[in-house]
Design an enzyme around this catalytic site. Structure first.
Site, PDB file in Angstrom:
ATOM      1  N   ARG A  86       0.886  -1.281   0.089  1.00 59.89           N
ATOM      2  CA  ARG A  86      -0.113  -0.043   0.038  1.00 59.89           C
ATOM      3  C   ARG A  86       1.021   1.122   0.091  1.00 59.89           C
ATOM      4  O   ARG A  86       1.798   1.056   0.743  1.00 59.89           O
ATOM      5  CB  ARG A  86      -0.732   0.101   1.147  1.00 59.89           C
ATOM      6  CG  ARG A  86      -2.010   1.202   1.055  1.00 59.89           C
ATOM      7  CD  ARG A  86      -2.829   1.267   2.347  1.00 59.89           C
ATOM      8  NE  ARG A  86      -3.839  -0.094   2.239  1.00 59.89           N
ATOM      9  CZ  ARG A  86      -4.662  -0.088   3.183  1.00 59.89           C
ATOM     10  NH1 ARG A  86      -5.187   0.660   4.066  1.00 59.89           N
ATOM     11  NH2 ARG A  86      -5.603  -1.374   3.377  1.00 59.89           N
ATOM     12  N   SER A 184      -8.211   0.758   0.395  1.00 58.02           N
ATOM     13  CA  SER A 184      -9.442   1.123   1.302  1.00 58.02           C
ATOM     14  C   SER A 184      -9.768   2.457   1.603  1.00 58.02           C
ATOM     15  O   SER A 184     -10.206   3.035   0.635  1.00 58.02           O
ATOM     16  CB  SER A 184      -8.890   0.362   2.719  1.00 58.02           C
ATOM     17  OG  SER A 184      -9.958   0.505   3.587  1.00 58.02           O
ATOM     18  N   ASP A 341     -16.830   2.504   4.046  1.00 59.96           N
ATOM     19  CA  ASP A 341     -15.667   3.271   3.656  1.00 59.96           C
ATOM     20  C   ASP A 341     -15.440   2.709   1.951  1.00 59.96           C
ATOM     21  O   ASP A 341     -16.404   2.008   1.579  1.00 59.96           O
ATOM     22  CB  ASP A 341     -14.445   2.404   4.244  1.00 59.96           C
ATOM     23  CG  ASP A 341     -14.133   1.073   4.165  1.00 59.96           C
ATOM     24  OD1 ASP A 341     -14.949   0.499   3.799  1.00 59.96           O
ATOM     25  OD2 ASP A 341     -13.074   0.785   4.429  1.00 59.96           O
ATOM     26  N   ASP A 343     -13.820   0.938   0.095  1.00 61.55           N
ATOM     27  CA  ASP A 343     -14.012  -0.406  -0.473  1.00 61.55           C
ATOM     28  C   ASP A 343     -14.921  -1.450   0.172  1.00 61.55           C
ATOM     29  O   ASP A 343     -15.002  -2.737   0.080  1.00 61.55           O
ATOM     30  CB  ASP A 343     -12.587  -1.242  -0.457  1.00 61.55           C
ATOM     31  CG  ASP A 343     -12.098  -1.363   0.908  1.00 61.55           C
ATOM     32  OD1 ASP A 343     -12.519  -0.541   1.804  1.00 61.55           O
ATOM     33  OD2 ASP A 343     -11.427  -2.576   1.230  1.00 61.55           O
ATOM     34  N   ASP A 345     -15.573  -2.598   3.137  1.00 63.28           N
ATOM     35  CA  ASP A 345     -15.287  -3.508   4.103  1.00 63.28           C
ATOM     36  C   ASP A 345     -15.206  -3.348   5.591  1.00 63.28           C
ATOM     37  O   ASP A 345     -15.217  -4.006   6.476  1.00 63.28           O
ATOM     38  CB  ASP A 345     -13.783  -4.378   3.807  1.00 63.28           C
ATOM     39  CG  ASP A 345     -12.650  -3.126   4.131  1.00 63.28           C
ATOM     40  OD1 ASP A 345     -12.943  -2.034   4.503  1.00 63.28           O
ATOM     41  OD2 ASP A 345     -11.617  -3.589   4.363  1.00 63.28           O
ATOM     42  N   ARG A 346     -15.642  -1.868   5.853  1.00 66.47           N
ATOM     43  CA  ARG A 346     -15.760  -1.263   7.239  1.00 66.47           C
ATOM     44  C   ARG A 346     -17.391  -0.499   7.063  1.00 66.47           C
ATOM     45  O   ARG A 346     -17.616  -0.082   6.060  1.00 66.47           O
ATOM     46  CB  ARG A 346     -14.749  -0.308   7.598  1.00 66.47           C
ATOM     47  CG  ARG A 346     -13.451  -0.713   7.527  1.00 66.47           C
ATOM     48  CD  ARG A 346     -12.553   0.229   7.835  1.00 66.47           C
ATOM     49  NE  ARG A 346     -11.017  -0.143   7.909  1.00 66.47           N
ATOM     50  CZ  ARG A 346     -10.234   0.300   8.595  1.00 66.47           C
ATOM     51  NH1 ARG A 346     -10.368   1.086   9.412  1.00 66.47           N
ATOM     52  NH2 ARG A 346      -8.891  -0.200   8.444  1.00 66.47           N
ATOM     53  N   THR A 424      -3.342  -7.115  16.383  1.00 66.56           N
ATOM     54  CA  THR A 424      -4.247  -6.147  15.617  1.00 66.56           C
ATOM     55  C   THR A 424      -4.318  -6.602  14.009  1.00 66.56           C
ATOM     56  O   THR A 424      -3.407  -6.903  13.424  1.00 66.56           O
ATOM     57  CB  THR A 424      -3.493  -4.780  15.757  1.00 66.56           C
ATOM     58  OG1 THR A 424      -3.270  -4.550  16.974  1.00 66.56           O
ATOM     59  CG2 THR A 424      -4.378  -3.823  14.942  1.00 66.56           C
ATOM     60  N   GLU A 448     -12.907  -5.319  15.155  1.00 68.63           N
ATOM     61  CA  GLU A 448     -11.685  -4.781  15.504  1.00 68.63           C
ATOM     62  C   GLU A 448     -12.137  -3.207  15.752  1.00 68.63           C
ATOM     63  O   GLU A 448     -13.220  -2.634  15.076  1.00 68.63           O
ATOM     64  CB  GLU A 448     -10.954  -4.733  14.725  1.00 68.63           C
ATOM     65  CG  GLU A 448      -9.349  -4.062  14.907  1.00 68.63           C
ATOM     66  CD  GLU A 448      -8.289  -4.388  14.053  1.00 68.63           C
ATOM     67  OE1 GLU A 448      -7.348  -4.970  14.774  1.00 68.63           O
ATOM     68  OE2 GLU A 448      -8.301  -4.364  12.830  1.00 68.63           O
ATOM     69  N   LYS A 462     -13.300  -8.591   7.372  1.00 67.68           N
ATOM     70  CA  LYS A 462     -14.125  -7.674   7.829  1.00 67.68           C
ATOM     71  C   LYS A 462     -14.923  -7.478   6.536  1.00 67.68           C
ATOM     72  O   LYS A 462     -14.502  -7.418   5.380  1.00 67.68           O
ATOM     73  CB  LYS A 462     -13.514  -6.194   8.319  1.00 67.68           C
ATOM     74  CG  LYS A 462     -12.486  -5.833   7.288  1.00 67.68           C
ATOM     75  CD  LYS A 462     -11.936  -4.511   8.136  1.00 67.68           C
ATOM     76  CE  LYS A 462     -10.889  -3.784   7.405  1.00 67.68           C
ATOM     77  NZ  LYS A 462      -9.553  -4.793   7.303  1.00 67.68           N
TER      78      LYS A 462
END
Length: 638
Positions: A86, A184, A341, A343, A345-346, A424, A448, A462
């Site tokens: 990233r 993300s 978000d 993408d 996934d949150r 994490t 998380e 997630k």
């Protein structure tokens, strides 16, 4: 006569022994030697790179004599880690671009070939998805091309998709691995390359280290690595979208318990994808769960890689990212906001206060990831017991990362299920879930604090789409019982104990400063191997220290940490006598020094205001005494 820039390029390309480049100082031309390693990398890049944009970027830097920038982007390389790659998009090995994607995919493909030598059939296929950022589709196509040319079946999504669709598709098609091109919630100039393994979870060691080695052994572009024309005709290329779409929403429908209630709820939902991929996918989720259509934030409905309406496209930022959602919700009489978000996934959630407070003051409560973790953990257990009332709780598991709230642990102590704490990142929870599944256990929820939630095991990562629809069904159920999300959260804290948390971060662009901060805490008051024993001149006593950089844990008999350690990242956890747990860590994907704090109280400790005051007092002390932002030049979160 050659023009100035052309003369420089001519000398660079055709007089390698001379290795000269123009360096202007004080307005005068001063010829200076270029470092031989840098010159080698310049020549190499101009030979290998076939993208006109990034090639010209390197040529322009050469012509202007900017070898400081050239050194930064050519002598350094993005390292492939447990989050894949990233970084900022641009020319050079230290940024995201076509050539780096080709090199990365060549290394990834080479590693796949190595691990499947004994069983060639195992490397049957790879799933590739991409989000709506600049270059995401291009990067995905380059990756697909390389795999296909090595006779690997590729399931390349024909359009932008949520990140969770990739791990879901891996399990659905029984693939060897998967790649998701996404950054993300990062700023618009970034992109990323995330890798999943055959179990549908993000890769962990040793895969990340082995892929990095194979990348370094396969840097020169293979024959036809730049030629993506094969994607138009290869029988090894398939579009998985329709089949994955049907299978994914079938799984969501299987888990819906209150379809009639959903259809008749009076709650109006507002939704925003924050210019990302989420809109059509959440729309289908609402339809599958029998809800009426939600109200969409029109200004953020369509994918836009420029993210024009938000400074940071991250709903975790709270109100600063949700201002348009508040406006839309107020205009339509909506009381619940759901945000993904870019993408998807949150998921973030906000609820309108019933007290009628001033709009954009306290009228909306944006739930923290820890608060949502408590609510959705309760909802997961409630729904699981309804569906499988005879299941023994000793076989039921929930998980949270070590920087997240310990609420699930407190609830487990009462309800009898198992709670697991991991490092994490969902890479750890996904792989732990896979291990528990193999043992015949039921993993019903993981979360998380960074608003990431995993329901069940259809997706071992997630998933902001499934989480969003679970939130909606929970809201509808609570509303039918005259309860709000805030009401239910208070009920849970009353039963299991208040868990008051506050997390934030500082920006720090100098890794050496961040390392110095942690080394000071490991050698406190210049005493080697000594950590702080108290806070605010002894007001709050430290009773435990865990250092997951060195592997030290004062609470263990042998002083060795139970969780995996990593010398390449910084992470310290302090446990205080009054119940506060504080973790300090560096981000693996952003220039951030993060802190996570939670004050865990027993159900008998009900004075919430006292707990809040204590938490604020201790956070102030941790910042001033442990982080020392003024001394270290840390930039506060805006």
């Amino acid at each position: 006569m050659l023009e100035y820039a052309e003369r420089i390029q001519y000398r660079i390309r055709y007089y390698p022994r001379e290795r000269l480049i123009e360096n202007w100082k004080n307005g005068k031309g001063n010829m200076q030697k270029v470092d031989s390693k840098l010159q080698e990398k310049i020549d190499e890049w101009l030979e290998w790179d076939k993208n006109e944009g990034t090639t010209q970027e390197i040529k322009s830097l050469c012509a202007s004599g900017n070898y400081e920038k050239l050194s930064d982007i050519l002598l350094n390389r993005l390292e492939f880690g447990t989050a894949g790659l990233r970084g900022r998009m641009g020319a050079g090995y230290a940024q995201m671009n076509d050539l780096v994607i080709i090199q990365t995919t060549q290394g990834f493909t080479s590693y796949l070939e190595e691990v499947t030598k004994q069983s060639p059939a195992a490397m049957n296929s790879v799933v590739i998805g991409y989000d709506s950022r600049h270059n995401s589709k291009r990067f995905a196509q380059l990756a697909a091309n390389i795999l296909i040319r090595r006779n690997v079946q590729v399931y390349l999504f024909s359009q932008i998709c949520p990140t969770p669709f990739v791990p879901f598709a891996i399990l659905h098609f029984k693939c060897a691995a998967g790649i998701m091109v996404t950054a993300s919630h990062n700023p618009k100039d970034d992109n990323g390359y995330k890798v999943y393994w055959s179990n549908g979870a993000q890769i962990i060691s040793p895969h990340d280290k082995n892929i990095q080695k194979h990348i370094l052994n396969n840097l020169c572009p293979w024959e036809n690595s730049w030629d993506t024309s094969i994607l138009q005709s290869s029988p090894l290329m398939k579009d998985p979208l329709r089949e994955v779409w049907d299978a994914y929403y079938s799984r969501i429908q299987d888990d819906i318990l209150f379809a009639n209630l959903n259809a008749n709820t009076s709650v109006k939902f507002t939704y925003t994808p924050l210019h990302g991929v989420g809109y059509p996918y959440m729309l289908q989720a609402f339809n599958t769960a029998n809800f009426k259509p939600f109200i969409v934030v029109e200004e953020q409905k369509e994918p836009d890689p420029e993210f024009p309406t938000v400074k940071f496209p991250n709903p975790e930022e709270g109100k600063s990212a949700l201002n348009l959602s508040f406006t839309t919700a107020e205009a339509h009489g909506s009381i619940i906001i759901i945000a993904n978000d870019p993408d998807a996934d949150r998921v973030a959630v906000a609820e309108k206060s019933s007290s009628g407070l001033i709009f954009r003051g306290d009228a909306w409560h944006v739930f923290t990831g820890n608060e949502l973790g408590a609510l959705l953990g309760w909802w997961s257990l409630f729904c699981f017991r309804k569906r499988f009332p005879e299941t023994d709780m000793k076989d039921v598991y929930m998980m949270a990362s070590t920087v997240s709230s310990k609420f699930l642990r407190s609830m487990a102590n009462v309800e009898g299920y198992n709670f697991v704490e991991t490092l994490t990142g969902f890479k750890w929870m996904g792989n732990k879930a896979d291990q528990l599944i193999a043992e015949g256990k039921h993993v019903i929820f993981a979360f998380e604090e960074a608003i990431g939630f995993m329901f069940g095991t259809a997706v071992l990562d997630k998933d902001g789409i499934s989480a969003g629809i679970r939130v909606a069904e929970m809201v509808a159920y609570l509303q039918s019982n005259q309860l709000t999300l805030a009401d239910k959260l208070n009920d849970l804290y009353t039963k299991y104990g208040h868990h008051i948390s506050k997390n934030s971060y500082f920006i720090c662009h100098k890794p050496e400063i961040m390392k110095k901060i942690f080394e000071r805490l490991r050698n406190f008051q210049d005493a080697p191997g000594t950590y702080p024993g108290s806070l605010l001149q002894g007001k709050y006593q430290v009773i435990g220290v865990r250092d997951l950089t060195t592997g030290y844990d004062s609470s263990q008999p042998d002083k060795k940490a139970l969780l995996p350690t990593s010398k390449s990242s910084q992470m310290l956890t302090f446990t205080f006598k009054n119940g506060l747990v504080a973790t300090l860590r560096t981000s693996g994907t952003e220039p951030k020094l993060k802190y996570y704090t939670e004050l865990c109280a027993s159900p008998t400790e009900q004075n919430i205001e006292v707990l809040k005051d204590t938490l604020e007092d201790m956070i102030k002390g941790i910042i001033e005494e442990f982080l020392q932002p003024e001394v270290n030049g840390l930039i506060p979160r805006q």
